[in-house]
Design a protein around this motif. Structure first.
Motif, PDB file in Angstrom:
ATOM      1  N   ALA A 154       0.829  -1.210   0.000  1.00 16.57           N
ATOM      2  CA  ALA A 154       0.000   0.000   0.000  1.00 16.57           C
ATOM      3  C   ALA A 154       0.860   1.255   0.000  1.00 16.57           C
ATOM      4  CB  ALA A 154      -0.929  -0.010   1.211  1.00 16.57           C
ATOM      5  N   LEU A 155       1.957   1.231   0.736  1.00 24.51           N
ATOM      6  CA  LEU A 155       2.839   2.400   0.797  1.00 24.51           C
ATOM      7  C   LEU A 155       3.527   2.640  -0.540  1.00 24.51           C
ATOM      8  CD1 LEU A 155       4.417   1.885   4.338  1.00 24.51           C
ATOM      9  CD2 LEU A 155       2.416   3.248   3.705  1.00 24.51           C
ATOM     10  N   ARG A 156       3.951   1.575  -1.184  1.00 24.84           N
ATOM     11  CA  ARG A 156       4.597   1.740  -2.485  1.00 24.84           C
ATOM     12  C   ARG A 156       3.606   2.196  -3.549  1.00 24.84           C
ATOM     13  NH1 ARG A 156       7.652  -0.508   0.674  1.00 24.84           N
ATOM     14  NH2 ARG A 156       9.871  -0.975   0.394  1.00 24.84           N
ATOM     15  N   ASN A 157       2.397   1.717  -3.472  1.00 23.60           N
ATOM     16  CA  ASN A 157       1.365   2.196  -4.397  1.00 23.60           C
ATOM     17  C   ASN A 157       1.121   3.688  -4.208  1.00 23.60           C
ATOM     18  OD1 ASN A 157       1.022  -0.340  -5.506  1.00 23.60           O
ATOM     19  ND2 ASN A 157      -0.766  -0.857  -4.251  1.00 23.60           N
ATOM     20  N   THR A 158       1.180   4.141  -2.959  1.00 25.28           N
ATOM     21  CA  THR A 158       1.003   5.563  -2.678  1.00 25.28           C
ATOM     22  C   THR A 158       2.122   6.382  -3.321  1.00 25.28           C
ATOM     23  OG1 THR A 158      -0.091   5.074  -0.567  1.00 25.28           O
ATOM     24  CG2 THR A 158       0.837   7.284  -0.824  1.00 25.28           C
ATOM     25  N   LEU A 159       3.348   5.896  -3.233  1.00 27.21           N
ATOM     26  CA  LEU A 159       4.475   6.603  -3.842  1.00 27.21           C
ATOM     27  C   LEU A 159       4.339   6.642  -5.362  1.00 27.21           C
ATOM     28  CD1 LEU A 159       7.524   5.324  -1.733  1.00 27.21           C
ATOM     29  CD2 LEU A 159       6.465   7.588  -1.665  1.00 27.21           C
ATOM     30  N   ARG A 160       3.919   5.539  -5.949  1.00 29.33           N
ATOM     31  CA  ARG A 160       3.756   5.502  -7.413  1.00 29.33           C
ATOM     32  C   ARG A 160       2.700   6.520  -7.860  1.00 29.33           C
ATOM     33  NH1 ARG A 160       3.952  -0.242  -6.285  1.00 29.33           N
ATOM     34  NH2 ARG A 160       6.001  -1.084  -6.881  1.00 29.33           N
ATOM     35  N   GLN A 161       1.594   6.587  -7.123  1.00 24.89           N
ATOM     36  CA  GLN A 161       0.551   7.556  -7.460  1.00 24.89           C
ATOM     37  C   GLN A 161       1.058   8.984  -7.349  1.00 24.89           C
ATOM     38  OE1 GLN A 161      -2.681   7.218  -8.566  1.00 24.89           O
ATOM     39  NE2 GLN A 161      -2.216   5.035  -8.858  1.00 24.89           N
ATOM     40  N   ALA A 162       2.005   9.202  -6.421  1.00 26.26           N
ATOM     41  CA  ALA A 162       2.568  10.545  -6.237  1.00 26.26           C
ATOM     42  C   ALA A 162       3.723  10.815  -7.194  1.00 26.26           C
ATOM     43  CB  ALA A 162       3.039  10.700  -4.796  1.00 26.26           C
ATOM     44  N   GLY A 163       4.110   9.808  -7.985  1.00 22.56           N
ATOM     45  CA  GLY A 163       5.205   9.979  -8.937  1.00 22.56           C
ATOM     46  C   GLY A 163       6.571  10.024  -8.292  1.00 22.56           C
ATOM     47  N   LEU A 164       6.730   9.339  -7.172  1.00 23.98           N
ATOM     48  CA  LEU A 164       7.985   9.366  -6.428  1.00 23.98           C
ATOM     49  C   LEU A 164       8.708   8.024  -6.552  1.00 23.98           C
ATOM     50  CD1 LEU A 164       6.706  11.138  -3.178  1.00 23.98           C
ATOM     51  CD2 LEU A 164       8.014  12.166  -5.049  1.00 23.98           C
ATOM     52  N   VAL A 165      10.028   8.082  -6.522  1.00 22.32           N
ATOM     53  CA  VAL A 165      10.840   6.862  -6.586  1.00 22.32           C
ATOM     54  C   VAL A 165      11.622   6.733  -5.280  1.00 22.32           C
ATOM     55  CG1 VAL A 165      11.054   6.832  -9.080  1.00 22.32           C
ATOM     56  CG2 VAL A 165      12.703   8.131  -7.737  1.00 22.32           C
ATOM     57  N   TRP A 166      12.069   5.514  -4.986  1.00 23.44           N
ATOM     58  CA  TRP A 166      12.748   5.251  -3.729  1.00 23.44           C
ATOM     59  C   TRP A 166      13.958   4.358  -3.972  1.00 23.44           C
ATOM     60  CZ3 TRP A 166       8.043   3.415  -5.293  1.00 23.44           C
ATOM     61  CH2 TRP A 166       7.921   2.040  -5.472  1.00 23.44           C
ATOM     62  N   VAL A 167      14.733   4.154  -2.925  1.00 25.97           N
ATOM     63  CA  VAL A 167      15.937   3.320  -2.990  1.00 25.97           C
ATOM     64  C   VAL A 167      15.609   1.931  -2.466  1.00 25.97           C
ATOM     65  CG1 VAL A 167      18.279   2.982  -2.088  1.00 25.97           C
ATOM     66  CG2 VAL A 167      17.498   5.284  -2.718  1.00 25.97           C
ATOM     67  N   ASP A 168      16.017   0.895  -3.198  1.00 21.43           N
ATOM     68  CA  ASP A 168      15.872  -0.481  -2.723  1.00 21.43           C
ATOM     69  C   ASP A 168      17.224  -0.973  -2.227  1.00 21.43           C
ATOM     70  OD1 ASP A 168      13.133  -1.162  -3.066  1.00 21.43           O
ATOM     71  OD2 ASP A 168      13.438  -1.200  -5.238  1.00 21.43           O
ATOM     72  N   ASP A 169      17.303  -1.251  -0.928  1.00 23.94           N
ATOM     73  CA  ASP A 169      18.540  -1.749  -0.333  1.00 23.94           C
ATOM     74  C   ASP A 169      18.677  -3.238  -0.655  1.00 23.94           C
ATOM     75  OD1 ASP A 169      20.601  -2.640   1.285  1.00 23.94           O
ATOM     76  OD2 ASP A 169      19.996  -1.449   3.022  1.00 23.94           O
ATOM     77  N   PRO A 170      19.734  -3.666  -1.337  1.00 25.63           N
ATOM     78  CA  PRO A 170      19.888  -5.082  -1.691  1.00 25.63           C
ATOM     79  C   PRO A 170      19.963  -6.006  -0.483  1.00 25.63           C
ATOM     80  CG  PRO A 170      21.905  -3.856  -2.146  1.00 25.63           C
ATOM     81  CD  PRO A 170      20.855  -2.846  -1.843  1.00 25.63           C
ATOM     82  N   SER A 171      20.336  -5.488   0.683  1.00 23.61           N
ATOM     83  CA  SER A 171      20.401  -6.336   1.872  1.00 23.61           C
ATOM     84  C   SER A 171      19.029  -6.844   2.285  1.00 23.61           C
ATOM     85  CB  SER A 171      21.046  -5.577   3.037  1.00 23.61           C
ATOM     86  OG  SER A 171      20.245  -4.474   3.425  1.00 23.61           O
ATOM     87  N   ASN A 172      17.969  -6.168   1.794  1.00 22.43           N
ATOM     88  CA  ASN A 172      16.612  -6.617   2.105  1.00 22.43           C
ATOM     89  C   ASN A 172      16.237  -7.897   1.366  1.00 22.43           C
ATOM     90  OD1 ASN A 172      16.057  -4.496   3.879  1.00 22.43           O
ATOM     91  ND2 ASN A 172      15.385  -3.153   2.225  1.00 22.43           N
ATOM     92  N   GLU A 173      17.097  -8.353   0.466  1.00 22.40           N
ATOM     93  CA  GLU A 173      16.866  -9.614  -0.247  1.00 22.40           C
ATOM     94  C   GLU A 173      17.938 -10.655   0.084  1.00 22.40           C
ATOM     95  OE1 GLU A 173      14.168 -10.261  -1.927  1.00 22.40           O
ATOM     96  OE2 GLU A 173      13.431  -8.221  -1.538  1.00 22.40           O
TER      97      GLU A 173
END
Length: 406
Positions: A154-173
């Motif tokens: 839901a949070l990522r969908n909110t960012l997409r609707q706002a046209g914002l991009v974020w950083v994906d930390d590879p350690s999360n995988e």
């Protein structure tokens, strides 16, 4: 708190990932007087650039940001816990300097469910199954997690609707990390809803127990400014003893429940989690274990020593090579006020050139200029937790004990 630029701002901890960046975007819709803190752990070559990019994105969003850089962290065993402790320490310091009373964190519903499962698997008692608190009161700042009722998606969908991009930390995988393995294992919605309900019920029960414990503590236990606890002639129950060990030891998390249970069963002098349980004059005491105390730190105003004592010093003291460390052995009987030498050895003291020059709690100083020095006992977490658990944000699904859509 009013949204007034004359008052301290609301703090935000922003890593640049989807959760915390969405937190910043949502907070900006709520109020203007904000201050974001971006921590660069320095564990990856690209982390510094990612942190600078996050600061730029926040400022473009209209959120002022400060970059905080950690030094000394190295990869290896326990890196996740070491990084977390270092991160919270530097964030608390930044909040003190900026006057922030509240620090908003981006933990969300998936994080909460994962936390509860991890604590289940580690054999955590009912305290741990409450998960993360929606509000956690620390000595300097309140940690607030307003997104616990919303899923990662839901949070990522909110960012997409706002046209914002974020950083994906590879350690999360990285499947070597326990949390990442748990995340991959929790695929079923039914399992997540079950864990969410466990957290809600455990959190509500935890707050009720905290209130009862606070009442019992007020009647039976004295947590002294010297950093030790007077327990009386009988040991308290396991949950109260656990909270006291955490406070006296300057710990963020309580010791393992099984270890506390063994301590109670033995009913004799013993050590646990950097704390010494001592019988003295027909009463029980908890004091810091001498061997577990932190090394000396530079004597500066507001310095924190052993994660328990905040030191305030006359202006003439700061700098100049003076250190704050354990008083250690050798204090004369006349200075100790009737307390045992092993208790007083754990007190904070001022040192210069290898010589002890002041022990504020004993009212002793070798130089008149040190008379106003103070070291205030401020454990990182209160004995009873002082948190709000199992209290969602009011949406109907959460009130019913059901997990948000994930």
């Amino acid at each position: 708190m009013p949204d007034d630029p004359a008052l301290p701002p609301v703090g935000l901890a922003v890593s640049g990932g989807g959760d915390s960046l969405c937190l910043a975007w949502l907070a900006r819709q709520w109020r203007k007087h904000l201050l974001a803190f971006v921590v660069d752990h320095g564990l990856r070559a690209e982390s510094a650039e990612e942190a600078r990019l996050t600061v730029q994105r926040l400022e473009a969003m209209g959120v002022p940001a400060r970059l905080l850089t950690l030094s000394g962290l190295t990869k290896g065993p326990g890196i996740a816990e070491r990084a977390r402790q270092a991160r919270y320490a530097i964030l608390a310091q930044a909040c003190r300097e900026a006057g922030c009373l509240d620090l908003l964190l981006g933990h969300q519903a998936d994080d909460q469910v994962e936390t509860i499962r991890m604590r289940q698997e580690s054999g955590s008692g009912p305290e741990g199954l409450a998960g993360m608190g929606w509000v956690t009161a620390l000595p300097d700042v309140r940690l607030v997690r307003p997104l616990l009722g919303f899923s990662r998606q839901a949070l990522r969908n909110t960012l997409r609707q706002a046209g914002l991009v974020w950083v994906d930390d590879p350690s999360n995988e990285d499947l070597r990390a326990t949390r990442v393995r748990v995340r991959h294992d929790l695929q079923g919605q039914d399992t997540r809803q079950t864990l969410w309900k466990i957290g809600i019920e455990a959190g509500t029960a935890r707050m009720q127990r905290d209130a009862a414990r606070a009442e019992s503590l007020a009647r039976r236990v004295s947590l002294r400014p010297e950093g030790w606890a007077c327990l009386g002639p009988e040991l308290p129950d396991a949950e109260i003893l656990s909270g006291l060990i955490r406070a006296v030891g300057g710990l963020i998390y309580p010791p393992p429940p099984a270890a506390v249970a063994r301590l109670l069963t033995a009913g004799q002098d013993a050590t646990l989690a950097g704390v010494h349980l001592v019988r003295w004059r027909a009463e029980w005491f908890l004091v810091r274990e001498v061997a577990a105390m932190s090394a000396p730190v530079p004597a500066e105003a507001g310095a924190m020593w052993d994660n328990r004592f905040e030191c305030w010093l006359p202006s003439v003291v700061s700098g100049g090579g003076m250190l704050i460390g354990a008083a250690g052995p050798g204090l004369e009987r006349t200075l100790r006020g009737g307390w045992p030498a092993r208790f007083c050895a754990t007190l904070p003291a001022l040192w210069r050139d290898g010589q002890r020059v002041a022990v504020p709690h004993l009212g002793w100083w070798a130089e008149e200029t040190l008379k106003e020095a103070q070291c205030v006992f401020r454990p990182p977490v209160s004995v009873t937790g002082s948190g709000v658990y199992g209290c969602p944000d009011g949406n109907e699904a959460a009130e019913a004990g059901r997990a948000p859509d994930m």
